[in-house]
Scaffold this active site. Structure first.
Site, PDB file in Angstrom:
ATOM      1  N   HIS A   1      38.898  46.774  35.556  1.00  0.00           N
ATOM      2  CA  HIS A   1      40.120  45.755  35.560  1.00  0.00           C
ATOM      3  C   HIS A   1      40.751  46.133  36.519  1.00  0.00           C
ATOM      4  O   HIS A   1      41.998  46.876  36.620  1.00  0.00           O
ATOM      5  CB  HIS A   1      40.958  45.565  34.297  1.00  0.00           C
ATOM      6  N   PHE A   2      40.778  45.908  37.820  1.00  0.00           N
ATOM      7  CA  PHE A   2      39.794  45.310  38.551  1.00  0.00           C
ATOM      8  C   PHE A   2      39.199  46.623  39.360  1.00  0.00           C
ATOM      9  O   PHE A   2      39.926  47.304  40.278  1.00  0.00           O
ATOM     10  CB  PHE A   2      39.832  44.190  39.211  1.00  0.00           C
TER      11      PHE A   2
END
Length: 140
Positions: free
Chosen positions: A48-49
């Site tokens: 993420h991410f």
């Protein structure tokens, strides 16, 4: 000031899900102010991410809820109990939280009747609001 070990004596959360590093201010049953230092090594940044690590909003809310739980569960009559989510209202995300940030977590208990209560919570980074919400909890 409460350290991680002292926080663990109040709430049941443990690594990697304990999202408070320290509590700076505590008024049992009324309010708590805590901090979470966001590092690149947080497990959620793996996905993420990968190209732009951002702390998930739900984990920001969870960090606020844990701070509120410290406030409510530090009351003598709640020792050894758990505070569960009853609801999340009016959540607003205002800025990204990224590695290097220190999240200031402020939760004020504004209402409690029996085992149900409401906390008004705001997380900031360098004085800028990251997220705010009204959190309903149930002590069980």
């Amino acid at each position: 000031m409460l350290t991680i070990k002292e926080i663990e004596e109040i709430i049941p959360h443990r690594h990697p899900f304990l999202l408070i590093d320290r509590v700076e201010e505590l008024e049992p049953g009324v309010k708590a102010i805590g901090y979470k230092s966001i590092t690149y090594n947080e497990p959620y940044f793996l996905g993420h991410f990968p190209e732009e690590p951002v702390m998930p909003g739900v984990l920001q809310i969870e960090a606020l809820a844990q701070t509120g739980a410290v406030a409510i569960l530090s009351k003598k009559e709640n020792k050894g109990k758990t505070a569960y989510f009853g609801g999340i209202n009016q959540a607003r995300f205002k800025r990204k939280v990224v590695p290097g940030d220190t999240l200031k977590l402020d939760c004020q208990i504004v209402k409690q009747k029996g085992s149900i209560g409401v906390g008004r919570a705001v997380a900031t980074v360098d004085g800028e609001i990251a997220v705010s919400a009204e959190l309903t909890f149930v002590v069980g």
